[in-house]
Design an enzyme around this catalytic site. Structure first.
Site, PDB file in Angstrom:
ATOM      1  N   ASP A  64      50.608  30.643  -9.006  1.00 27.48           N
ATOM      2  CA  ASP A  64      49.825  30.695  -7.677  1.00 27.48           C
ATOM      3  C   ASP A  64      48.609  30.517  -7.399  1.00 27.48           C
ATOM      4  OD1 ASP A  64      50.875  31.179  -4.995  1.00 27.48           O
ATOM      5  OD2 ASP A  64      50.667  33.264  -5.015  1.00 27.48           O
ATOM      6  N   ASP A  90      50.709  36.795  -8.264  1.00 27.47           N
ATOM      7  CA  ASP A  90      51.191  37.129  -7.032  1.00 27.47           C
ATOM      8  C   ASP A  90      52.480  38.100  -7.196  1.00 27.47           C
ATOM      9  OD1 ASP A  90      51.811  37.570  -4.332  1.00 27.47           O
ATOM     10  OD2 ASP A  90      52.685  35.409  -3.977  1.00 27.47           O
ATOM     11  N   GLU A 123      50.219  36.512   1.115  1.00 28.29           N
ATOM     12  CA  GLU A 123      48.760  36.558   1.053  1.00 28.29           C
ATOM     13  C   GLU A 123      47.852  35.494   1.018  1.00 28.29           C
ATOM     14  OE1 GLU A 123      51.080  36.179  -1.442  1.00 28.29           O
ATOM     15  OE2 GLU A 123      49.874  34.811  -2.669  1.00 28.29           O
ATOM     16  N   LYS A 153      57.655  41.526  -5.040  1.00 26.53           N
ATOM     17  CA  LYS A 153      58.676  40.453  -4.997  1.00 26.53           C
ATOM     18  C   LYS A 153      59.847  41.117  -6.077  1.00 26.53           C
ATOM     19  CE  LYS A 153      55.777  36.295  -4.838  1.00 26.53           C
ATOM     20  NZ  LYS A 153      56.499  35.820  -3.475  1.00 26.53           N
ATOM     21  N   ARG A 166      47.623  32.861   2.826  1.00 27.30           N
ATOM     22  CA  ARG A 166      46.909  32.558   4.145  1.00 27.30           C
ATOM     23  C   ARG A 166      45.864  33.532   4.409  1.00 27.30           C
ATOM     24  NH1 ARG A 166      52.814  32.983   7.215  1.00 27.30           N
ATOM     25  NH2 ARG A 166      53.103  32.724   5.074  1.00 27.30           N
ATOM     26  N   LYS A 202      43.927  27.579  -2.915  1.00 23.64           N
ATOM     27  CA  LYS A 202      44.624  29.050  -2.912  1.00 23.64           C
ATOM     28  C   LYS A 202      44.426  29.255  -4.472  1.00 23.64           C
ATOM     29  CE  LYS A 202      48.604  31.784  -2.640  1.00 23.64           C
ATOM     30  NZ  LYS A 202      50.226  31.743  -2.235  1.00 23.64           N
TER      31      LYS A 202
HETATM   32  N1  BES Z   1      53.096  32.276  -3.689  1.00 26.10           N
HETATM   33  C1  BES Z   1      54.279  32.619  -2.731  1.00 26.10           C
HETATM   34  C2  BES Z   1      54.914  31.280  -2.458  1.00 26.10           C
HETATM   35  C3  BES Z   1      55.979  30.791  -3.389  1.00 26.10           C
HETATM   36  C4  BES Z   1      57.099  31.585  -3.540  1.00 26.10           C
HETATM   37  C5  BES Z   1      55.566  29.587  -3.897  1.00 26.10           C
HETATM   38  C6  BES Z   1      57.823  30.857  -4.746  1.00 26.10           C
HETATM   39  C7  BES Z   1      56.619  29.045  -4.876  1.00 26.10           C
HETATM   40  C8  BES Z   1      57.485  29.587  -5.140  1.00 26.10           C
HETATM   41  C9  BES Z   1      53.624  33.005  -1.416  1.00 26.10           C
HETATM   42  O1  BES Z   1      52.468  33.983  -1.675  1.00 26.10           O
HETATM   43  C10 BES Z   1      54.506  33.889  -1.112  1.00 26.10           C
HETATM   44  O2  BES Z   1      55.212  34.990  -1.386  1.00 26.10           O
HETATM   45  N2  BES Z   1      54.953  33.516   0.179  1.00 26.10           N
HETATM   46  C11 BES Z   1      56.230  34.471   1.072  1.00 26.10           C
HETATM   47  C12 BES Z   1      55.861  34.221   2.516  1.00 26.10           C
HETATM   48  C13 BES Z   1      56.840  35.130   3.299  1.00 26.10           C
HETATM   49  C14 BES Z   1      56.305  36.403   3.059  1.00 26.10           C
HETATM   50  C15 BES Z   1      56.211  34.956   4.742  1.00 26.10           C
HETATM   51  C16 BES Z   1      57.314  33.441   0.739  1.00 26.10           C
HETATM   52  O3  BES Z   1      57.531  32.397   0.806  1.00 26.10           O
HETATM   53  O4  BES Z   1      58.557  34.271   0.627  1.00 26.10           O
HETATM   54 ZN    ZN Z   2      51.328  33.497  -3.271  1.00 26.03          ZN
HETATM   55 MN    MN Z   3      53.044  35.979  -2.061  1.00 20.22          MN
END
Ligand code: BES
Ligand code: ZN
Ligand code: MN
Length: 493
Positions: A284, A266, A345, A273, A347, A261
Site C-alpha cells: 500500500d 494497511d 485511509e 480488513k 485519501r 500514498k
Molecule cells: N489500500 C486499500 C485499497 C486496496 C485494496 C488496493 C485491495 C488494492 C487491493 C485502501 O486503503 C482501502 O482499503 N480502500 C477501501 C476503501 C473503502 C473502505 C471505501 C477499499 O477499497 O475497500
Molecule cells: Zn490503503
Molecule cells: Mn485501507
C-alpha cells in the site's frame, strides 16, 4: 547489468548468445545478418521447425555464420512490422530465455524497421529497460541469496549505432534503475519498510544526487501544522508517520508536483480488513515507491526540469489511539471529514499532503499516485491504472506517456454527479462514498483538495503489484509512465 549499443560486424562479434527476431515465415529479418545466417534461418523455416510465430523460440548451437556461441531465434508473429507492445514482450521473454542458459553476456539484434510506429531512440531506451526489468530479482531477505542471473552484459546490436543511441540507452538505464528501486521498496517487508525507514532512504538519495534536496516532517510537526486527516491515520501506529519532500532542481520555473500514498502497511485500522492476503497490504506504499523510483530515474538521467515529489508515509493500525468510525477530523485545508471507515485511509493522508504540497511548493501541476481502492481493481483489472484529472492536457500527457511505455492508463470521470455520495450529515464530507463507483468517489474526495492547479490522480491498485502465485511482487508501475511524462515535459523525448 552493463548495457551498450554496438554496430560491430556480427560475423566477428563473440556473444555467448545473439537474439534475433524473425517475422512470420521468416519473411522479415533485422538488417545486418550475414548471408550464411539468413540462409540457415530460411532453411529452418522451410523445414517447418521454426515458423516465426509470436512467442516461438528456437536456440541454435553452434550459430551458423556467426562468431557467437548460440543463436536464439524469436518469432515476432508479424507479416511486416511488429506492434511496439509485442516487441517489448518478445524482448522480455528473450532476456529470460538467455538468462536461463547461464550466459554471462548476450546481444539483441535490433532494427527499427521491424517495429511499428517507433523511432530508434524508443527502441534503444525501451528495449534496454525491458531487459533490466525481465531480469529483476528480489532476494535480499534470504539467508542464502539465490543464484542471481549470471548475465552481466547486454548489447543492443544495430546497423550504424551512434551517439544518439548512447543517450537513449542512458535514459533506458535510468528508468530501469527507478523501476527497480520502486520494486525493491514495494517488496520490502512492512517491519523493515516503515515511514521513518522511507525517510532515511530519501535522505540517502539526497546525499547521492547533487540536484536533490530532501526535507522530512515528523508526525508531531504535521500535527502542529494542522494535518488532522494525516494524523488520524498515523496515530494508531507505533511507527511515527512522516511527510517526505524531494525537491529536484534540474531546470527553471515552477516544479512539476508528484504526491505518493505511502501506507507502509494497511490493516484497515479499526475497520479491520479480513485476514486473507492481508500481507499484500505491504504494497500500500507503492504510490510512494513510484515517486521514489521516478525521482531516482530523473536524477540518474539528469533531466532538465524542476520536480517536487511528496510522500505521505504512515502505517494504518488498530490501536487504543487509532481513529474510530464516526470520528470527525479537520484537514490542513480547514475542511472537516467524518471518518466512516478507517480503511479509507489513503485519501486521508493524501488530502493533507496535497494541501501542503500546493501551499509550500506552488507546483505548476500535481499528479498523485495511490493504491487507493479495491474498486479500481474491479473496474480496470491489472492492465491499466485509472487516470482522473481536472485538466485535459495533463490527462492526455499521462495517457500518452502510458502508451509510449506500455505502462498504460485509462481515463475515468470526475463528474459532479458523483460528489454527492460524499455528503455527511455532520461534517463537510464523509471519507467514503458508498458501494457504487468506489474508485471514482475516492478521486472526487481528493479533487476537493486541489484548487487552481492542474491535478491528476492515478489509482494504481490494480497495476502496482502482482498478487499471489509465483510471480507475486511489485511491478514498479507507474514509474515508466511518470518518467516519460516528465521527459516529454522537459522536451527530451
Ligand atoms: N489500500 C486499500 C485499497 C486496496 C485494496 C488496493 C485491495 C488494492 C487491493 C485502501 O486503503 C482501502 O482499503 N480502500 C477501501 C476503501 C473503502 C473502505 C471505501 C477499499 O477499497 O475497500
Ligand atoms: Zn490503503
Ligand atoms: Mn485501507
Amino acid at each position: 547489468m552493463k548495457f551498450s549499443v554496438t554496430s560491430k560486424d556480427l560475423a566477428r562479434s563473440r556473444h555467448q548468445c545473439l537474439v534475433v527476431p524473425v517475422g512470420k515465415d521468416g519473411k522479415t529479418l533485422p538488417a545486418g545478418l550475414p548471408a550464411e545466417t539468413r540462409a540457415a534461418i530460411k532453411a529452418l523455416v522451410k523445414s517447418g521447425d521454426f515458423s516465426g510465430e509470436k512467442g516461438q523460440q528456437e536456440m541454435l548451437r553452434p550459430a551458423p555464420g556467426l562468431a557467437s556461441q548460440r543463436l536464439l531465434l524469436v518469432g515476432t508473429g508479424a507479416d511486416s512490422t511488429v506492434a511496439a507492445r509485442d516487441w517489448l514482450k518478445l524482448v522480455s521473454a528473450s532476456a529470460r530465455a538467455v538468462a536461463a542458459t547461464g550466459a554471462d553476456n548476450a546481444a539483441l539484434l535490433c532494427d527499427e524497421a521491424m517495429v511499428s510506429d517507433v523511432d530508434r531512440a524508443w527502441l534503444v531506451r525501451e528495449s534496454a529497460r525491458t531487459v533490466a526489468e525481465a531480469l529483476y530479482r528480489f532476494d535480499s531477505f534470504r539467508s542464502k541469496p539465490g543464484k542471481g542471473p549470471a548475465l552481466n552484459k547486454w548489447q543492443l546490436q544495430f546497423a550504424g549505432a551512434d551517439r544518439g543511441d548512447r543517450k537513449a540507452l542512458r535514459q533506458g538505464e535510468a528508468i530501469a534503475a527507478g523501476v527497480s528501486l520502486a520494486r525493491d521498496l514495494g517488496n520490502e517487508p512492512p517491519n523493515v519498510c516503515f515511514p521513518d525507514a522511507l525517510a532515511k532512504r530519501a535522505r540517502d538519495m539526497a546525499k547521492t544526487y547533487e540536484k536533490l534536496k530532501v526535507t522530512v516532517l515528523t508526525e508531531k510537526q504535521a500535527e502542529r501544522m494542522g494535518m488532522g486527516a494525516f494524523c488520524a491515520v498515523s496515530r494508531g501506529s507505533e511507527h511515527e508517520g512522516r511527510l517526505i519532500a524531494f525537491e529536484y532542481q534540474g531546470g527553471r520555473g515552477k516544479p512539476y508536483g508528484l504526491v505518493g500514498k505511502g501506507i507502509t502497511f494497511d490493516t484497515g485500522g479499526i475497520s479491520l480488513k479480513p485476514g486473507g492476503s492481508m500481507d499484500e497490504m505491504k504494497y500500500d506504499m507503492c504510490g510512494a515507491a513510484s515517486v521514489f523510483g521516478t525521482v531516482k530515474a530523473i536524477c540518474e538521467m539528469d533531466l532538465p526540469v524542476n520536480v517536487v515529489a511528496v510522500v505521505a508515509a504512515a502505517e494504518n493500525m488498530p490501536d487504543g489511539r487509532a481513529a474510530r468510525p464516526g470520528d470527525i477530523v479537520t484537514s490542513l485545508s480547514g475542511q472537516t471529514i467524518e471518518i466512516l471507515n478507517t480503511d479509507a485511509e489513503g485519501r486521508l493522508v493524501l488530502c493533507d499532503a496535497l494541501t501542503w504540497t500546493q501551499n509550500k511548493f506552488k507546483p505548476r501541476s500535481i499528479v498523485d499516485i495511490a493504491t487507493l481502492t479495491g474498486a479500481c481493481v474491479v473496474a480496470l483489472g491489472s492492465h491499466a491504472q485509472a487516470v482522473y484529472s481536472n485538466d485535459d492536457d495533463l490527462r492526455e500527457s499521462l495517457l500518452a506517456a502510458g502508451e509510449a511505455t506500455g505502462d498504460r492508463g485509462w481515463p475515468m470521470p470526475l463528474w459532479d454527479d458523483y460528489q454527492e455520495q460524499l455528503d455527511s450529515p455532520f461534517a463537510d464530507m464523509a471519507n467514503i462514498g458508498g458501494p457504487k463507483g468506489g474508485s471514482i468517489t475516492a478521486a472526487c474526495f481528493l479533487s476537493r483538495f486541489t484548487h487552481d492547479v492542474p491535478w491528476a490522480h492515478l489509482d494504481i491498485a490494480g497495476t502496482a503489484w502482482i498478487s499471489g502465485g509465483k510471480l507475486k511482487g511489485a511491478t514498479g508501475r507507474p514509474v515508466p509512465m511518470l518518467t516519460h511524462y516528465l521527459m516529454s515535459a522537459a522536451g527530451v523525448c
